[in-house]
Enzyme design. Structure first.
Site, mmCIF file in Angstrom:
data_model
loop_
_atom_site.group_PDB
_atom_site.id
_atom_site.type_symbol
_atom_site.label_atom_id
_atom_site.label_comp_id
_atom_site.label_asym_id
_atom_site.label_seq_id
_atom_site.Cartn_x
_atom_site.Cartn_y
_atom_site.Cartn_z
ATOM 1 C CD GLU A 1 -1.466 -2.129 2.240
ATOM 2 O OE1 GLU A 1 -0.589 -2.134 3.047
ATOM 3 O OE2 GLU A 1 -2.298 -3.330 2.141
ATOM 4 C CE1 TYR B 1 8.076 0.668 -3.405
ATOM 5 C CE2 TYR B 1 5.852 2.008 -3.251
ATOM 6 C CZ TYR B 1 7.041 1.476 -2.661
ATOM 7 O OH TYR B 1 7.274 1.610 -1.279
#
Ligand SMILES: CC(C)(COP(=O)(O)OP(=O)(O)OC[C@H]1O[C@@H](n2cnc3c(N)ncnc32)[C@H](O)[C@@H]1OP(=O)(O)O)[C@@H](O)C(=O)NCCC(=O)NCCS
Length: 148
Positions: free
Chosen positions: A105, A117
């Site tokens: 998250e 990411y």
């Protein structure tokens, strides 16, 4: 720059807690980091650059899934590729341990982390409304379905 990785140990905690207080608006407590020392499902590493702790990160093993729990780089050491190398090291270890996918998250406003990411193959798959209690910010849920 000489970069190496070590498993989180007791003597790393003062530096880790200092960095965490600087980078995180809702920092993990000392107890939370201590839990990583003993949790059998945790892989938690520190990144050491030229002998100094420059960051840390880890994941929990959830069967075939590596759930990334925390990643941070000391502000003066950011934007030098260390976060990327740390994530690649975590992914390598997760693969060696038999994990095939990974999730995490991230705060919806955290462009730096989201970019990092995405570059590593994670995609945004859903949003958790008001996930972060400190400012009610949404979390983006990201997945890399194939670590290979
Ligand atoms: C997110 C974080 C870990 C990135 O670490 P880093 O060592 O600075 O990142 P890297 O230098 O390896 O950058 C890799 C890529 O991520 C992206 N990126 C990193 N920082 C960025 C920034 N400030 N703005 C935009 N993109 C950024 C870029 O695409 C970068 O590649 P590039 O330098 O070739 O453009 C670091 O900014 C950090 O510790 N932030 C505070 C804590 C945090 O938000 N952790 C994530 C919680 S989910």
């Amino acid at each position: 720059m000489v970069l190496r990785f070590e498993k989180l140990a007791e003597n790393h905690l003062p530096d880790v807690l200092r960095i965490e207080a600087e980078v995180n608006t809702a920092p993990w407590s000392e107890r939370a980091f201590r839990n990583e020392l003993t949790n059998p499902e945790s892989c938690f590493l520190v990144a050491i650059v030229d002998g100094q702790i420059a960051g840390y990160g880890g994941y929990w093993r959830c069967i075939d899934e590596a759930h990334v729990t925390n990643v941070a780089i000391d502000p003066p050491k950011q934007r030098q590729g260390i976060g990327r190398r740390l994530m690649l090291e975590l992914i390598e270890r997760a693969k060696e341990e038999g994990m095939t996918c990974s999730t995490l998250e991230v705060r919806a406003s955290n462009e730096a982390a989201i970019k990092l990411y995405e570059k590593l193959g994670y995609d945004v798959v859903s949003r958790r409304k008001r996930y972060y209690p400190d400012n009610q910010e949404d979390a983006l849920v990201m997945w890399c379905h194939d670590l290979a």
